[in-house]
Enzyme design. Structure first.
Site, mmCIF file in Angstrom:
data_model
loop_
_atom_site.group_PDB
_atom_site.id
_atom_site.type_symbol
_atom_site.label_atom_id
_atom_site.label_comp_id
_atom_site.label_asym_id
_atom_site.label_seq_id
_atom_site.Cartn_x
_atom_site.Cartn_y
_atom_site.Cartn_z
ATOM 1 N N GLY A 234 -9.758 -38.006 33.623
ATOM 2 C CA GLY A 234 -10.933 -38.513 32.912
ATOM 3 C C GLY A 234 -12.119 -38.665 33.858
ATOM 4 O O GLY A 234 -12.407 -37.772 34.665
ATOM 5 N N GLY A 237 -12.032 -37.705 37.666
ATOM 6 C CA GLY A 237 -11.976 -36.337 38.168
ATOM 7 C C GLY A 237 -10.671 -35.643 37.828
ATOM 8 O O GLY A 237 -10.023 -35.952 36.826
ATOM 9 N N GLY A 263 -8.666 -32.512 27.458
ATOM 10 C CA GLY A 263 -7.544 -32.035 28.265
ATOM 11 C C GLY A 263 -7.164 -30.599 27.905
ATOM 12 O O GLY A 263 -6.870 -29.773 28.782
ATOM 13 N N ASP A 264 -7.200 -30.286 26.610
ATOM 14 C CA ASP A 264 -6.871 -28.922 26.169
ATOM 15 C C ASP A 264 -7.909 -27.935 26.711
ATOM 16 O O ASP A 264 -7.578 -26.811 27.114
ATOM 17 C CB ASP A 264 -6.866 -28.843 24.634
HETATM 18 O O1 LIG Z 1 0.146 -35.836 18.641
HETATM 19 P P1 LIG Z 1 -0.063 -34.845 19.777
HETATM 20 O O2 LIG Z 1 0.553 -33.516 19.457
HETATM 21 O O3 LIG Z 1 0.326 -35.371 21.102
HETATM 22 O O4 LIG Z 1 -1.637 -34.622 19.892
HETATM 23 C C1 LIG Z 1 -2.368 -34.081 18.832
HETATM 24 C C2 LIG Z 1 -3.833 -34.161 19.154
HETATM 25 O O5 LIG Z 1 -4.248 -35.510 19.382
HETATM 26 O O6 LIG Z 1 -4.074 -33.412 20.330
HETATM 27 C C3 LIG Z 1 -5.325 -32.733 20.263
HETATM 28 C C4 LIG Z 1 -6.200 -33.182 21.377
HETATM 29 O O7 LIG Z 1 -5.586 -32.963 22.607
HETATM 30 C C5 LIG Z 1 -5.888 -33.021 18.888
HETATM 31 O O8 LIG Z 1 -6.463 -31.852 18.356
HETATM 32 C C6 LIG Z 1 -4.719 -33.522 18.088
HETATM 33 O O9 LIG Z 1 -5.088 -34.392 17.061
#
Ligand SMILES: O=P(O)(O)OC[C@@]1(O)O[C@H](CO)[C@@H](O)[C@@H]1O
Length: 319
Positions: A234, A237, A263-264
């Site tokens: 976050g 860094g 993060g994605d």
């Molecule tokens: O419930 P999980 O699978 O851990 O996370 C799902 C989620 O929070 O991850 C993405 C953001 O990283 C969002 O698009 C989605 O709503």
């Protein structure tokens, strides 16, 4: 091609609040926005916008509105036929950018759906540079699902990345080095879960400017067979341990509007730089560049097609 698997995709519903969330009070909503989400779907969208062929695999009823929503974004998908409706995850967004996420458990998957998911991903893995396994596992899926997949997909030759948390992550950690992925992308807390140390303490120390414990935990994972460890921290860094090099990047100063998808986007940035043959230093710069732009966008806003010239992270080599 890069293939992502999201076993628990989600419609991401962002409710913008005109005033800070009052827990236990009546809250009014200013606007509501729905977008297709789930970690692997987000990663695939950022990759495709960055010019890399990507395919998002997820279970869903073929006629689920989520499938239509995905089609609207142009992301290439392989829908594994399933029966339960795709979940809706709620983000409550405060005016100052603080987000409160309320994630649904998702539909229970049956054994036949799991088999179809495994064989779809195994077929695609043969022609993929990377297979990226993302997110939580819904009911009906054993905690070992990712660890089993990493082992099963290994002979296909694609590199394997895992970005998950809690029980599936602990199950993966318990199976190192046999089920070691080529890349993991934990946050501080998840790094703690993977390395068997206190993640909250890792995050506290990093927030105080001491990334030593994060680096030590990430290197310990490399010693246990993991190829590369990209740790997103976050505002503190990010750290990358990759190819025997360790790099730290500061978080560029942005006005944070929603960290959902950051993060994605960082993971996608790393993969985009890798697809161009760039070295670890640049992979981290691209990761942080994409993550910080995502954080500056509202809801599940994703950095789609960034100009690398705009990446402003300051990098420091730590070894
Ligand atoms: O419930 P999980 O699978 O851990 O996370 C799902 C989620 O929070 O991850 C993405 C953001 O990283 C969002 O698009 C989605 O709503």
């Amino acid at each position: 091609m890069i293939v992502t698997l999201t076993m628990n995709p989600s419609v991401d519903r962002t409710a913008q609040l005109p005033a800070p969330l009052a827990v236990g009070g009546v809250n009014r909503i200013a606007t509501v926005d729905d977008s297709p989400g789930g970690k692997g779907v987000n990663v695939a969208r950022v990759l495709a916008a960055g010019g890399v062929e990507a395919r998002a695999v997820f279970p869903a009823p073929p006629e689920d509105p989520f499938v239509t929503m995905c089609a609207g974004t142009g992301v290439v998908t392989s829908v594994v036929p399933a029966t339960g409706a795709v979940r809706v995850n709620l983000t409550l967004a405060d005016p100052d950018g603080t987000t409160t996420k309320i994630n649904a458990p998702g539909p229970e998957l049956d054994a036949a759906t799991l088999d179809r998911a495994r064989s779809t991903i195994a077929d695609l893995a043969r022609d993929a540079q990377w297979v990226v396994l993302c997110g939580s596992l819904p009911r009906g899926v054993g905690d070992d699902f990712y660890a089993d997949l990493v082992t099963a997909l290994r002979p296909a030759g694609a590199r394997l990345a895992v970005d998950t948390s809690d029980a599936p992550l602990a199950a993966l950690a318990a199976r190192l080095p046999a089920a070691a992925p080529d890349l993991v992308k934990p946050n501080g807390e998840e790094l703690g879960q993977l390395a068997g140390v206190d993640g909250a303490e890792l995050e506290r120390r990093a927030a105080d400017g001491d990334t030593g414990p994060v680096v030590a935990a990430a290197r310990a994972l490399r010693d246990r067979g993991v190829g590369a460890v990209l740790v997103t921290l976050g505002g503190a860094g990010a750290v990358l341990v990759d190819d025997d090099e360790t790099w730290f990047a500061n978080a560029p100063a942005v006005q944070v509007r929603s960290t959902v998808g950051a993060g994605d986007s960082a993971l996608a940035g790393y993969l985009l730089a890798g697809a161009r043959g760039l070295p670890p230093r640049d992979r981290l710069a691209w990761a942080v560049g994409h993550g910080s732009v995502a954080a500056s966008l509202p809801g599940t806003g994703l950095p789609l097609g960034l100009d690398p010239a705009t990446f402003r992270a300051t990098l420091r080599r730590l070894d």
